[in-house]
Design an enzyme around this catalytic site. Structure first.
Site: not given
Length: 314
Positions: A24, A290
């Site tokens: 992303h 993440y």
């Protein structure tokens, strides 16, 4: 599959782009508010579901690790949010516009990234490699068919965003139930479609939010006993109980820069008291990967935002 190897896998497929997320990578920062109507308190005592209004920082994004990739309607779109809550609590969630995830396990996701990587000769995935992956992952085949039957909308503003993973919600009496959540678009002021181009999806949502605030309803779906909480590829039945818990309003969008969503880690396991992770193996993996992505980009030179608003306003 360690977090380091997982991040390496993204770099192997998409290349290394200093300062950007490993997945992303292309996105814009958002600011707004969430107004809770109090209805969610029936199933969850989290402060975000008490009546009130809370500031939100968010991010629209496209999946993949190429920050300057062209916008395409079929690319998975993301909406990530951070809610600032009383007593220093936060709720962070990272959602996408497909109704189920394509992989049941972190290892399956990592293998699919490689299987779907384009080859130099054609610019498309190797059909044989993808076919071999799908033969060994029938759950992905079913999830892909489910997603294909529900084509995406025209842009970010009219997309429904799904949390995908199940979580555990506990109310003030101590009763715990499984929940999933979605953010479903509210009525928006129509805006002219932007000209076709590499940034058409982002151009469209920036133009829309500049004309009027954009809104989404937060809907909690309450699972029944027997509904899977450890498999994000399987949808819960459409007739499960739904609670509309409030309204998210996005009032502005900004090019990513220091101090806004660019520097946030939207770890989906950052939860207020009353919400807890389920037994879904993707959740702990998402948190770890993440964090690895955040550490890498935090130590790298920063690049200009992949989406520049002057291109929209010219």
């Amino acid at each position: 599959m360690t977090p380091e190897k997982f991040a390496d896998r993204f770099e192997q497929v998409y290349g290394k782009h200093d300062g950007f997320r490993r997945n992303h990578a292309k996105g814009v920062s958002l600011t707004g508010t969430f107004r809770s109507n109090g209805a969610g308190a029936e199933v969850c005592e989290a402060s975000v579901f008490a009546s009130g209004e809370f500031p939100v920082t968010g991010r629209f994004s496209l999946s993949g690790g190429m920050p300057h990739a062209a916008d395409t309607g079929s690319t998975v779109r993301g909406l990530a949010l951070r809610f600032e809550l009383p007593r220093g609590e936060q709720w962070r969630t990272a959602m996408v516009n497909i109704p189920v995830f394509l992989d049941r396990t972190p290892e399956g996701f990592a293998d699919r990234i490689v299987a779907s990587a384009p080859v130099a000769a054609t610019g498309k995935p190797d059909p044989a490699r993808m076919a071999e992956f799908l033969r060994s992952h029938p759950e992905t085949v079913k999830a892909m068919a489910y997603v294909k039957a529900r084509p995406p909308t025209a842009g970010f503003a009219d997309s429904t965003f799904h949390g995908l993973n199940a979580f555990r919600a506990t109310n003030a009496t101590g009763r715990t139930v499984p929940v999933r959540w979605t953010f479903e678009p509210g009525p928006h002021t129509p805006v002219p479609a932007p000209a076709e181009g590499d940034g058409k999806l982002f151009d469209g949502v920036v133009a829309a939010v500049e004309q009027a605030p954009l809104s989404w309803r937060l809907v909690l779906t309450v699972g029944d006993p027997g509904d899977p909480t450890d498999d994000a590829t399987v949808p819960w039945p459409d007739y499960r109980r739904r609670i509309t818990a409030g309204t998210l309003t996005i009032t502005s969008a900004q090019a990513e820069a220091e101090g806004n969503a660019r520097d946030l880690n939207f770890d989906p396991t950052v939860l207020p008291a009353g919400l807890a992770v389920s037994d879904d193996p993707l959740l702990s993996a998402r948190s770890a990967v993440y964090a690895q992505s955040f550490r890498r980009r935090a130590g790298e030179p920063k690049q200009p935002s992949a989406v520049q608003f002057k291109e929209v306003r010219a």
